[in-house]
Design a protein around this motif. Structure first.
Motif, PDB file in Angstrom:
ATOM      1  N   ASN A 366      67.961 106.739  26.819  1.00 45.66           N
ATOM      2  CA  ASN A 366      66.518 106.450  27.276  1.00 45.66           C
ATOM      3  C   ASN A 366      65.736 107.442  28.017  1.00 45.66           C
ATOM      4  OD1 ASN A 366      64.352 104.899  28.002  1.00 45.66           O
ATOM      5  ND2 ASN A 366      65.460 103.697  29.542  1.00 45.66           N
ATOM      6  N   MET A 367      65.063 108.347  27.294  1.00 44.74           N
ATOM      7  CA  MET A 367      64.662 109.200  27.878  1.00 44.74           C
ATOM      8  C   MET A 367      63.010 109.314  27.518  1.00 44.74           C
ATOM      9  SD  MET A 367      67.066 112.639  27.651  1.00 44.74           S
ATOM     10  CE  MET A 367      67.298 112.736  25.616  1.00 44.74           C
ATOM     11  N   PRO A 368      61.978 109.205  28.517  1.00 41.24           N
ATOM     12  CA  PRO A 368      60.818 109.320  28.159  1.00 41.24           C
ATOM     13  C   PRO A 368      60.205 110.430  27.680  1.00 41.24           C
ATOM     14  CG  PRO A 368      61.200 109.613  30.654  1.00 41.24           C
ATOM     15  CD  PRO A 368      62.568 109.283  29.878  1.00 41.24           C
ATOM     16  N   PHE A 369      59.186 110.837  26.975  1.00 43.68           N
ATOM     17  CA  PHE A 369      58.956 111.991  26.545  1.00 43.68           C
ATOM     18  C   PHE A 369      58.160 112.876  27.772  1.00 43.68           C
ATOM     19  CE2 PHE A 369      58.059 109.566  22.347  1.00 43.68           C
ATOM     20  CZ  PHE A 369      59.163 110.384  21.695  1.00 43.68           C
ATOM     21  N   THR A 370      58.464 114.103  27.735  1.00 48.39           N
ATOM     22  CA  THR A 370      57.779 114.987  28.666  1.00 48.39           C
ATOM     23  C   THR A 370      56.511 115.461  28.284  1.00 48.39           C
ATOM     24  OG1 THR A 370      58.663 117.066  27.615  1.00 48.39           O
ATOM     25  CG2 THR A 370      59.941 116.014  29.228  1.00 48.39           C
ATOM     26  N   PRO A 371      55.697 115.791  29.256  1.00 45.90           N
ATOM     27  CA  PRO A 371      54.475 116.050  28.821  1.00 45.90           C
ATOM     28  C   PRO A 371      54.514 117.283  27.675  1.00 45.90           C
ATOM     29  CG  PRO A 371      54.267 116.053  31.153  1.00 45.90           C
ATOM     30  CD  PRO A 371      55.842 115.776  30.810  1.00 45.90           C
ATOM     31  N   GLU A 372      55.326 118.277  27.757  1.00 42.66           N
ATOM     32  CA  GLU A 372      55.536 119.184  26.632  1.00 42.66           C
ATOM     33  C   GLU A 372      55.880 118.611  25.318  1.00 42.66           C
ATOM     34  OE1 GLU A 372      55.796 120.843  30.484  1.00 42.66           O
ATOM     35  OE2 GLU A 372      56.930 119.293  29.638  1.00 42.66           O
ATOM     36  N   GLN A 373      56.932 117.604  25.249  1.00 44.09           N
ATOM     37  CA  GLN A 373      57.042 116.990  24.041  1.00 44.09           C
ATOM     38  C   GLN A 373      56.105 116.257  23.342  1.00 44.09           C
ATOM     39  OE1 GLN A 373      60.221 117.241  22.309  1.00 44.09           O
ATOM     40  NE2 GLN A 373      58.873 116.651  20.769  1.00 44.09           N
ATOM     41  N   THR A 374      55.359 115.646  24.384  1.00 43.44           N
ATOM     42  CA  THR A 374      54.256 114.950  23.961  1.00 43.44           C
ATOM     43  C   THR A 374      52.986 115.741  23.288  1.00 43.44           C
ATOM     44  OG1 THR A 374      54.356 113.253  25.525  1.00 43.44           O
ATOM     45  CG2 THR A 374      52.139 113.221  24.648  1.00 43.44           C
ATOM     46  N   ALA A 375      52.825 116.835  23.902  1.00 42.34           N
ATOM     47  CA  ALA A 375      51.950 117.497  23.228  1.00 42.34           C
ATOM     48  C   ALA A 375      52.299 118.417  21.891  1.00 42.34           C
ATOM     49  CB  ALA A 375      51.953 119.255  23.948  1.00 42.34           C
ATOM     50  N   VAL A 376      53.817 118.481  21.805  1.00 43.55           N
ATOM     51  CA  VAL A 376      54.156 118.813  20.434  1.00 43.55           C
ATOM     52  C   VAL A 376      54.029 117.859  19.509  1.00 43.55           C
ATOM     53  CG1 VAL A 376      56.576 119.235  19.271  1.00 43.55           C
ATOM     54  CG2 VAL A 376      55.958 120.397  21.554  1.00 43.55           C
ATOM     55  N   ASN A 377      54.434 116.676  19.789  1.00 44.87           N
ATOM     56  CA  ASN A 377      54.259 115.061  18.920  1.00 44.87           C
ATOM     57  C   ASN A 377      52.978 115.327  18.225  1.00 44.87           C
ATOM     58  OD1 ASN A 377      56.955 114.812  19.320  1.00 44.87           O
ATOM     59  ND2 ASN A 377      56.616 113.065  20.885  1.00 44.87           N
ATOM     60  N   HIS A 378      52.001 115.643  19.113  1.00 39.92           N
ATOM     61  CA  HIS A 378      50.409 115.623  18.944  1.00 39.92           C
ATOM     62  C   HIS A 378      50.290 116.794  17.690  1.00 39.92           C
ATOM     63  CE1 HIS A 378      48.272 112.474  20.913  1.00 39.92           C
ATOM     64  NE2 HIS A 378      49.274 112.479  21.955  1.00 39.92           N
ATOM     65  N   LEU A 379      50.813 118.074  17.829  1.00 40.19           N
ATOM     66  CA  LEU A 379      50.741 119.005  16.994  1.00 40.19           C
ATOM     67  C   LEU A 379      51.249 118.597  15.825  1.00 40.19           C
ATOM     68  CD1 LEU A 379      49.869 122.316  17.118  1.00 40.19           C
ATOM     69  CD2 LEU A 379      52.464 122.747  17.608  1.00 40.19           C
ATOM     70  N   ILE A 380      52.428 118.288  15.758  1.00 35.14           N
ATOM     71  CA  ILE A 380      53.223 117.897  14.378  1.00 35.14           C
ATOM     72  C   ILE A 380      52.317 116.928  13.828  1.00 35.14           C
ATOM     73  CG2 ILE A 380      55.210 116.675  13.467  1.00 35.14           C
ATOM     74  CD1 ILE A 380      56.819 117.564  15.781  1.00 35.14           C
ATOM     75  N   GLY A 381      51.697 115.891  14.241  1.00 39.72           N
ATOM     76  CA  GLY A 381      50.946 114.800  13.583  1.00 39.72           C
ATOM     77  C   GLY A 381      49.619 115.407  13.174  1.00 39.72           C
ATOM     78  N   ALA A 382      49.258 116.557  13.824  1.00 35.16           N
ATOM     79  CA  ALA A 382      47.857 117.083  13.440  1.00 35.16           C
ATOM     80  C   ALA A 382      48.042 118.002  12.163  1.00 35.16           C
ATOM     81  CB  ALA A 382      47.062 118.032  14.550  1.00 35.16           C
ATOM     82  N   HIS A 383      49.081 118.449  11.862  1.00 36.93           N
ATOM     83  CA  HIS A 383      49.373 119.678  10.749  1.00 36.93           C
ATOM     84  C   HIS A 383      50.479 118.868   9.713  1.00 36.93           C
ATOM     85  CE1 HIS A 383      48.092 121.986  14.136  1.00 36.93           C
ATOM     86  NE2 HIS A 383      47.659 122.841  13.039  1.00 36.93           N
ATOM     87  N   PRO A 384      49.817 118.792   8.640  1.00 41.08           N
ATOM     88  CA  PRO A 384      50.627 118.171   7.388  1.00 41.08           C
ATOM     89  C   PRO A 384      51.908 119.172   6.996  1.00 41.08           C
ATOM     90  CG  PRO A 384      48.384 118.170   6.827  1.00 41.08           C
ATOM     91  CD  PRO A 384      48.434 119.012   8.112  1.00 41.08           C
TER      92      PRO A 384
END
Length: 416
Positions: A366-384
């Motif tokens: 049960n680990m929350p996303f860090t700000p860095e991981q959140t930024a990476v998740n957005h990056l993944i979602g933005a690039h097919p």
């Protein structure tokens, strides 16, 4: 089913005839071995699991010759995943593997019976339902058979050169042979599952996965016009456990609504109808056990159980069956080869599946996303291409380090 006499000595006795056990019986039959396949239950029957096959595993079902019959269950083929981590959306198709584009999630009531009947029809396979193994027979320090009882109370002993425990997460064979546990990572989540009629998906048929705060949800389209929905919350949240204990169906709908209020998922779930009852686990361990010893081996969840959120159990069971069958066939003198076979089996299974086991161990915390991981998740979602690489970790189209490398390249391109 083969008509081999009961007093024969089998090459392999398999305890447990669901996905792992039936797959192994099929693989061993192709090697010309004499197999006794034992199952304590009867089919059709259900069991709690993530019964999804990513397209790499669907390729295995096609090779086995059971895919067409499994499709008769009404389970839809799908290619797409819709993943949302907080406000980051990753949506795309799983990469094609071995020419296979489609994934499939088949209810265990159809899946297990189909695989069992297919295995039982193979040359050299004797299959027996309703037989509960209660002990193993040993001679000269090696397992050489099993004892147990039929449903009518009769007891019987069967002899074999190897006994395989394919009897699930709480394997009785594993306990009998005293296998050593190599890794244990306890989950921090409670997990509940329900099947729903008339669950409406948005757009193309897909798997849905959501993580919001400390709650998780996953949806697979499955057989009989149903969707299987899983919800997870922290084990330490006693209030939710109390609500599930009191009324699991009501708690299930309420948890979805309270955990994911900004999504359409709770509304679509509330408009669907529960089929059967809600079932769950209040905790479980991600386990990795020693897979072989003199006269015995473990397979599937009996060897390695992992968090169901990563959906790897079906692939691991089928992969382990092929690996074990190949190792047994390549060592004709088993009594003098236990150590070599054990090293080969453990090493090969680790090489093939340990990275996804590690992924499961991360999900289970049960680990929350860090700000860095959140930024990476957005990056993944933005690039097919990044989304494909992310989804490709689940069907072995690529490895986690491939995604890491791509993310690094994208960050460099952004001047990060």
């Amino acid at each position: 089913m083969d008509s081999m006499a009961k007093d024969s000595i089998y090459d392999v006795i398999i305890v447990g005839a669901r996905v792992a056990g039936s797959s192994l019986a099929y693989e061993l039959s192709k090697k010309g071995m004499r197999v006794l396949l034992l199952e304590k239950g009867m089919f059709p029957s259900d069991t709690l699991s993530t019964h999804n096959f990513f397209n790499n595993a669907v390729a295995g079902l096609r090779e086995m010759g059971v895919l067409d019959r499994l499709l008769e269950s009404g389970a839809p083929l799908y290619k797409r995943a819709h993943v949302q981590f907080e406000d980051a959306v990753i949506d795309g198709d799983y990469p094609v593997v071995n020419g296979e584009a489609n994934c499939l999630c088949v209810r265990r009531t159809h899946l297990d019976q189909t695989l069992f009947e297919h295995a039982a029809s193979q040359v050299g396979v004797t299959a027996l339902l309703g037989f509960r193994v209660t002990g193993v027979v040993t001679e000269n320090g090696a397992v050489c058979g099993v004892t147990g009882s039929h449903k009518d109370g009769r007891t019987e002993t069967f002899r074999g050169r190897l006994v395989v425990g394919a009897d699930g997460r709480r394997s009785a064979v594993r306990e009998m042979v005293k296998s050593e546990r190599k890794i244990c990572v306890p989950t921090e989540f409670a997990s509940f599952v329900g099947y729903f009629e008339d669950y409406r998906q948005e757009g193309e048929t897909c798997v849905e996965f959501y993580k919001q705060g400390d709650k998780l949800a996953i949806v697979f389209p499955t057989s009989d016009g149903l969707a299987v929905v899983g919800l997870m919350y922290p084990l330490e949240d006693q209030a939710w456990t109390d609500r599930f204990t009191k009324d699991a169906e009501t708690a299930f709908i309420e948890l979805a609504g309270e955990a994911f209020p900004q999504l359409s998922f709770p509304q679509r779930l509330a408009q669907a109808r529960l089929h059967g009852s809600v079932k769950g686990l209040l905790g479980y361990d991600n386990d990795w056990w020693d897979g072989m010893g003199p006269g015995w081996a473990l397979l599937g969840d009996a060897m390695s159980f992992k968090d169901p959120a990563v959906g790897q159990g079906m692939y691991d069971a089928m992969t382990g069956s092929r690996v074990l069958a190949d190792i047994l066939a390549s060592h004709p003198d088993w009594p003098s080869s236990w150590d070599r076979m054990r090293e080969a089996y453990n090493g090969t299974m680790e090489a093939k599946t340990i990275t996804r086991f590690g992924m499961a161990c991360l999900y289970t915390k049960n680990m929350p996303f860090t700000p860095e991981q959140t930024a990476v998740n957005h990056l993944i979602g933005a690039h097919p291409e990044a989304a494909r690489a992310f989804l490709g970790m689940y069907n072995y189209a690529n490895e986690p380090h491939d995604l890491e490398r791509l993310i690094g390249e994208l960050l460099q391109g952004q001047g990060a």
